[in-house]
Enzyme design. Structure first.
Site: not given
Ligand code: USQ
Length: 383
Positions: A31, A144, A179, A181-182, A185, A240, A253, A255
């Site tokens: 790391d 992801t 995004s 980030y995605h 991946k 979380n 929150t 969204y």
């Molecule tokens: N969301 C809310 N309110 C918040 C935070 C998030 O409504 O306060 C919504 C987001 O808009 C999204 C969903 O919850 O639609 C998930 O958001 P997230 O922040 O939990 O997850 P994401 O940004 O997609 O990323 C996380 C990890 C990432 C992993 C991904 C899996 O940080 O490393 O790859 O989850 S996935 O979402 O299936 O691509």
């Protein structure tokens, strides 16, 4: 197994390292503290502080008598990485060493640049280090579910058979991330698929959904073995975050419309899925893809579950729709297949009230550390 865990200091890396060490595997961690340093620089430190990696492995040895080897260094530094592979000769390498946050990747040009370089160069270097040192080593890559986006058709496990003008072939399932980030991946997957075809590497790509939780059998041994628990907008995942918000009396929150559906999984299941993949490796010349989720929820459903348990514990939980800082579909079809890991033996831990209660308990123990200003900063996908 001799297993090399890249990104072994992280939210998933450290619990994985302890679990595998506990099961008798020989574990080697790399790391460079990228996540720790970004959190410090951006004022989004986790809910409680965590000993550095060298202290963590010392504590682990004191408590269990088991050794985890550590090298501090950057996977983007090929000389460093190839030496680690040559020294340790892993049978499996697990690639967690990426910038993992979608909102961070959308923060500004520097963050976009770091995300793209870090994620792609680390993946390229791992591919080369395997080829040059241990060509039979199984690469397990954390991908992801966000690579697929939210298409209006069922999401298969990685591949799609297509019939076109009377002919058939099998392709990677269409990717359309929301995004940067995605998107990195997706580019990782393309890199791996290219080298699997050319060099016959053996690769498993785990398409993981948002992970929740902070307890595993090993973190429960001693508080000093805990994993990072971020609740800020950049590095905290939604379940979380909602629990911390509920404890802080901060309206959850949601969204936009809150109909965004994702596949979720408990941190215990992440570790189980990675172990199952390691014990049942992909064949040489195979890019094997699993969808690593255990159940799906809308954001509104998650907010409702967290509010119910929070209210039972005496918190007065409010839910508030905030303007969505992201560009994403807020109401959509979502039907992913996720049978491959269950067929290998995964026994899922679901998001039950009991699981939420135990998460609430830990967050309540650290309530005085919650900094409200870290919860929401509104990183916008477009200004
Ligand atoms: N969301 C809310 N309110 C918040 C935070 C998030 O409504 O306060 C919504 C987001 O808009 C999204 C969903 O919850 O639609 C998930 O958001 P997230 O922040 O939990 O997850 P994401 O940004 O997609 O990323 C996380 C990890 C990432 C992993 C991904 C899996 O940080 O490393 O790859 O989850 S996935 O979402 O299936 O691509």
């Amino acid at each position: 197994m001799r297993v090399l865990i890249l990104g072994g200091d992280g939210y998933l890396g450290w619990p994985t390292a302890m679990s595998f060490s506990n099961k008798g595997h020989e574990v080697f961690i790399v790391d460079n503290y990228l996540r720790r340093n970004l959190c410090r620089d951006l004022d989004v430190e986790p809910l409680f502080s965590i000993p550095n990696l060298l202290s963590r492995v010392r504590i682990w040895k004191e408590l269990t008598g088991k050794e985890i080897n550590v090298r501090l260094g950057d996977c983007c530094d090929y000389n460093f990485l190839t030496k680690v592979f040559n020294e340790f000769k892993p049978q499996t390498v697990i690639h967690y060493a990426e910038q993992p946050s979608a909102p961070y990747s959308m923060l500004d040009h520097n963050a976009a640049h770091l995300t793209l370089l870090n994620n792609l160069i680390s993946t390229l270097n791992i591919i080369w280090a395997v080829k040059e040192n241990v060509p039979d080593c199984h690469i397990i890559k954390l991908g992801t579910m966000g690579e697929y986006g939210t298409p209006n058709i069922d999401i298969e496990e990685g591949w799609l058979e297509i019939e076109h003008k009377g002919r058939k072939d099998k392709f990677l399932f269409p990717r359309q991330a929301s995004s940067l980030y995605h998107t990195t991946k997706i580019q990782d997957t393309d890199l791996l698929w290219f080298y699997v075809r050319i060099w016959g590497l053996r690769v498993t790509d785990l398409m993981q959904g948002p992970v929740y939780g902070l307890s595993t059998d090993e973190t429960e041994l001693d508080e000093r073995l805990s994993t990072f628990f971020n609740y800020d907008e950049l590095f905290g995942t939604v379940v979380n975050r909602f629990i911390v918000q509920a404890v802080a009396g901060y309206p959850l929150t949601v969204y936009g419309k809150g109909g965004q559906t994702r596949g979720y999984l408990n941190i215990r299941d992440t570790i189980a899925c990675v172990e199952l993949s390691m014990l049942n490796p992909a064949d040489s010349g195979e890019l094997r893809i699993f969808n690593q989720i255990t159940e799906t929820f809308t954001v509104n459903e998650l907010a409702g579950k967290v509010a119910k348990v929070g209210n039972e514990r005496g918190h007065k939980v409010a839910i508030k729709s905030v303007e969505n800082p992201r560009v994403e579909q807020e109401e959509h079809y979502y039907n992913p297949v996720f049978s491959g890991l269950k067929e290998l033996g995964l026994e899922p831990h679901f998001l039950t009230d009991d699981v939420l209660h135990s998460m609430f308990q830990i967050v309540e123990n650290h309530k005085e550390n919650i900094a409200r200003h870290k919860i929401f900063r509104g990183v916008k996908w477009k200004s």
